[in-house]
Design an enzyme around this catalytic site. Structure first.
Site, PDB file in Angstrom:
ATOM      1  N   ASP A  22       2.945   0.205  -3.975  1.00 25.05           N
ATOM      2  CA  ASP A  22       2.286  -0.669  -2.988  1.00 25.05           C
ATOM      3  C   ASP A  22       0.828  -0.884  -3.352  1.00 25.05           C
ATOM      4  O   ASP A  22       0.052   0.068  -3.456  1.00 25.05           O
ATOM      5  CB  ASP A  22       2.409  -0.068  -1.588  1.00 25.05           C
ATOM      6  CG  ASP A  22       3.844  -0.079  -1.114  1.00 25.05           C
ATOM      7  OD1 ASP A  22       4.424  -1.175  -1.064  1.00 25.05           O
ATOM      8  OD2 ASP A  22       4.387   1.000  -0.829  1.00 25.05           O
TER       9      ASP A  22
ATOM     10  N   ASP B  47       1.831   3.581  -9.372  1.00 22.34           N
ATOM     11  CA  ASP B  47       1.948   3.455  -7.925  1.00 22.34           C
ATOM     12  C   ASP B  47       2.687   2.132  -7.661  1.00 22.34           C
ATOM     13  O   ASP B  47       2.799   1.293  -8.563  1.00 22.34           O
ATOM     14  CB  ASP B  47       0.539   3.419  -7.317  1.00 22.34           C
ATOM     15  CG  ASP B  47       0.548   3.000  -5.870  1.00 22.34           C
ATOM     16  OD1 ASP B  47       1.313   3.600  -5.103  1.00 22.34           O
ATOM     17  OD2 ASP B  47      -0.208   2.070  -5.504  1.00 22.34           O
TER      18      ASP B  47
HETATM   19  C1  XBP Z   1       2.045   3.045   0.198  1.00 18.41           C
HETATM   20  C2  XBP Z   1       2.418   3.674   1.462  1.00 18.41           C
HETATM   21  C3  XBP Z   1       3.683   3.348   2.119  1.00 18.41           C
HETATM   22  C4  XBP Z   1       3.831   1.875   2.468  1.00 18.41           C
HETATM   23  C5  XBP Z   1       4.992   1.618   3.390  1.00 18.41           C
HETATM   24  O1  XBP Z   1       2.626   3.750  -0.833  1.00 18.41           O
HETATM   25  O2  XBP Z   1       1.663   4.487   1.958  1.00 18.41           O
HETATM   26  O3  XBP Z   1       3.775   4.099   3.296  1.00 18.41           O
HETATM   27  O4  XBP Z   1       2.660   1.460   3.166  1.00 18.41           O
HETATM   28  O5  XBP Z   1       6.188   2.119   2.861  1.00 18.41           O
HETATM   29  P1  XBP Z   1       2.116   3.662  -2.408  1.00 18.41           P
HETATM   30  P2  XBP Z   1       7.134   3.086   3.716  1.00 18.41           P
HETATM   31  O6  XBP Z   1       0.790   2.944  -2.466  1.00 18.41           O
HETATM   32  O7  XBP Z   1       2.019   5.106  -2.808  1.00 18.41           O
HETATM   33  O8  XBP Z   1       3.198   2.921  -3.143  1.00 18.41           O
HETATM   34  O9  XBP Z   1       7.218   2.500   5.093  1.00 18.41           O
HETATM   35  O10 XBP Z   1       8.452   3.077   2.977  1.00 18.41           O
HETATM   36  O11 XBP Z   1       6.480   4.445   3.730  1.00 18.41           O
HETATM   37 MG    MG Z   2      -0.808   2.024  -3.440  1.00 18.37          MG
END
Ligand code: XBP
Ligand code: MG
Length: 227
Positions: free
Chosen positions: A9, A7
């Site tokens: 974020d 993952d």
């Molecule tokens: C996390 C998310 C994303 C980010 C923002 O993704 O849900 O929406 O918060 O990015 P992960 P975007 O943990 O799966 O990496 O605005 O590009 O969606």
């Molecule tokens: Mg995440």
């Protein structure tokens, strides 16, 4: 053959507060008086995907935005640019152990992939700012590439398909209930390192919950048992 599927974020870096700031800056630039503070953003994180999160905010707040689809797309595109610029300027660092874990995986012949809800350009910006060539990840499934975002299993199923591997051969790394649920829905084992916004979530389905990704051998051993 085995693989680590990361993952982004909250797992590679604790990014969500910078996403929040970028959303707020995009709102201000557009002349909107919306402000996403931390308690509100924590609530909004129940919905993964920036565009989907914006729509959830409008619904929660009872805001009837004319031409909502196009406005959301425009705001999100601007937010993405603001975020990527901030990342390129060095506003984020990788979480402890991440860089060494990537090195360790490669040293053991473990393949690398990304399964994320965020936009691909955000992933590239983060890795490049950390001095990591995104090409070291042989598969990245990001953002709108799948119809249903986390907690649906789609993104992990798409990665497994691209790798040509069974879930038993892989290990997912996540930071959130949404991500863990997505990985588990695809039949994967999953290590969770909680992040700033996710530390009080339910990780009882995880195979391992750790405070950091230091000690790479602990994780490589899960896909490459020593003989
Ligand atoms: C996390 C998310 C994303 C980010 C923002 O993704 O849900 O929406 O918060 O990015 P992960 P975007 O943990 O799966 O990496 O605005 O590009 O969606
Ligand atoms: Mg995440």
């Amino acid at each position: 053959m085995s693989a680590f599927i990361f993952d982004v974020d909250g797992t590679l870096a604790d990014t969500e507060d910078l996403h929040r700031e970028a959303f707020d800056e995009a709102f201000a630039e557009a002349g909107l008086d919306w402000h996403w503070d931390r308690p509100l953003y924590k609530r909004l994180l129940a919905v993964s995907g920036g565009k989907e999160r914006l729509r959830y905010f409008l619904d929660l707040s009872g805001i009837d935005l004319p031409d909502a689809d196009a406005r959301i797309a425009d705001l999100h595109a601007r937010k993405t640019a603001i975020y990527a610029n901030a990342v390129a300027a060095g506003r984020l660092v990788l979480k402890p152990g991440v860089a060494a874990l990537i090195e360790g995986a490669e040293a053991h012949g473990i393949r690398l992939a990304v399964a994320t809800t965020t936009t691909r350009s955000n992933v590239d910006a983060l890795l490049l700012a950390a001095g990591i060539d995104p090409g070291r990840f042989e598969t990245m499934v990001c953002g709108d590439a799948v119809p249903n975002k986390k907690p649906a299993p789609d993104v992990y199923l798409a990665v497994l398909d691209a790798l040509g591997l069974a879930p038993e051969a892989c290990l997912a790394f996540e930071d959130s209930w949404n991500g863990l649920t997505s990985a588990k829905g695809a039949g994967l084992r999953c290590v969770v390192t909680p992040a700033f916004y996710t530390e009080d979530e339910d990780f009882s389905a995880a195979d391992l919950v750790v405070t950091d990704l230091l000690d790479a051998d602990r994780f490589t051993a899960l896909v490459k048992p020593s003989r």
